[in-house]
Design a protein around this motif. Structure first.
Motif, mmCIF file in Angstrom:
data_model
loop_
_atom_site.group_PDB
_atom_site.id
_atom_site.type_symbol
_atom_site.label_atom_id
_atom_site.label_comp_id
_atom_site.label_asym_id
_atom_site.label_seq_id
_atom_site.Cartn_x
_atom_site.Cartn_y
_atom_site.Cartn_z
ATOM 1 N N GLY A 130 0.822 -1.211 0.000
ATOM 2 C CA GLY A 130 0.000 0.000 0.000
ATOM 3 C C GLY A 130 0.852 1.256 0.000
ATOM 4 N N HIS A 131 1.915 1.246 0.789
ATOM 5 C CA HIS A 131 2.796 2.417 0.848
ATOM 6 C C HIS A 131 3.576 2.573 -0.452
ATOM 7 C CE1 HIS A 131 2.029 3.751 4.963
ATOM 8 N NE2 HIS A 131 1.811 2.470 5.205
ATOM 9 N N CYS A 132 3.901 1.470 -1.106
ATOM 10 C CA CYS A 132 4.554 1.547 -2.422
ATOM 11 C C CYS A 132 3.611 2.208 -3.431
ATOM 12 C CB CYS A 132 4.934 0.150 -2.928
ATOM 13 S SG CYS A 132 6.317 -0.612 -2.071
ATOM 14 N N LEU A 133 2.350 1.777 -3.427
ATOM 15 C CA LEU A 133 1.366 2.367 -4.342
ATOM 16 C C LEU A 133 1.188 3.859 -4.056
ATOM 17 C CD1 LEU A 133 -1.233 -0.550 -4.405
ATOM 18 C CD2 LEU A 133 0.213 0.225 -6.312
ATOM 19 N N LEU A 134 1.206 4.199 -2.763
ATOM 20 C CA LEU A 134 1.105 5.614 -2.399
ATOM 21 C C LEU A 134 2.310 6.380 -2.962
ATOM 22 C CD1 LEU A 134 -0.477 7.794 -0.899
ATOM 23 C CD2 LEU A 134 0.771 7.148 1.180
ATOM 24 N N GLY A 135 3.488 5.777 -2.856
ATOM 25 C CA GLY A 135 4.700 6.395 -3.394
ATOM 26 C C GLY A 135 4.665 6.538 -4.909
ATOM 27 N N LEU A 136 3.867 5.726 -5.568
ATOM 28 C CA LEU A 136 3.703 5.822 -7.018
ATOM 29 C C LEU A 136 2.559 6.753 -7.401
ATOM 30 C CD1 LEU A 136 4.195 2.055 -7.892
ATOM 31 C CD2 LEU A 136 5.771 3.938 -8.427
#
Length: 175
Positions: A130-136
């Motif tokens: 989820g945090h990776c997607l937020l970073g993207l």
């Protein structure tokens, strides 16, 4: 009249021993009964020897089960530690500004999990995804992934924080 050999006198005594073994003592003055008593004694000794052997085997099997359980627990702990280390390394990749690379590793890691993997590990991977997607910049996907993560550890304080983040992301996207 024939010669009276007399009626043999038989005394039978049965006593209960430990572990449900019955001891039988046969006493008689006749040789047939002494032979029977000797055979009974031999059988009784054989039964006691078998009982002792069975107890030893049961104890050995119980020890083997305990060792197997200990080994299984140790292996599970080692796998859990390895997964934690892998998750930490991927999270560090995310923190270094490489969310796409971290996401690819998290996705592979999640799909390769054994069914016995703990919910804590599943939570950690999904939350980091989820945090990776937020970073993207994919806020909707991030919120959905964070909700998936929370399902694995609903009472965990970090899960609650991620639930709040998912709600904030959704509220920002609806305004």
């Amino acid at each position: 009249m024939g010669k009276d050999h007399g009626s043999p006198v038989i005394a039978i005594q049965a006593t209960a021993g430990g572990d449900n073994i019955i001891y039988v003592t046969v006493e008689s003055g006749g040789s047939e009964f002494r032979a029977f008593a000797e055979q009974s004694r031999v059988i009784q000794e054989a039964l006691l020897a078998n009982q002792a052997m069975l107890q030893t085997l049961v104890q050995r099997d119980q020890s083997a089960v305990a060792l197997t359980t200990d080994a299984t627990t140790a292996i599970a702990s080692a796998v859990e530690r390895h997964l934690d280390t892998t998750i930490d390394g991927c999270r560090d990749t995310l923190m270094r500004g490489k969310p796409r690379a971290a996401l690819a590793v998290f996705e592979t890691l999640f799909t390769s999990l054994e069914p016995t993997a703990s919910d804590r590990i599943r939570f950690r991977i999904k939350a980091n995804m989820g945090h990776c997607l937020l970073g993207l910049g994919e806020e909707d996907g991030a919120a959905d992934m964070l909700d998936e993560a929370v399902a694995f550890a609903p009472g965990d304080p970090k899960a609650i924080a991620n639930k709040v983040l998912a709600l904030v992301l959704r509220s920002e996207n609806t305004q």
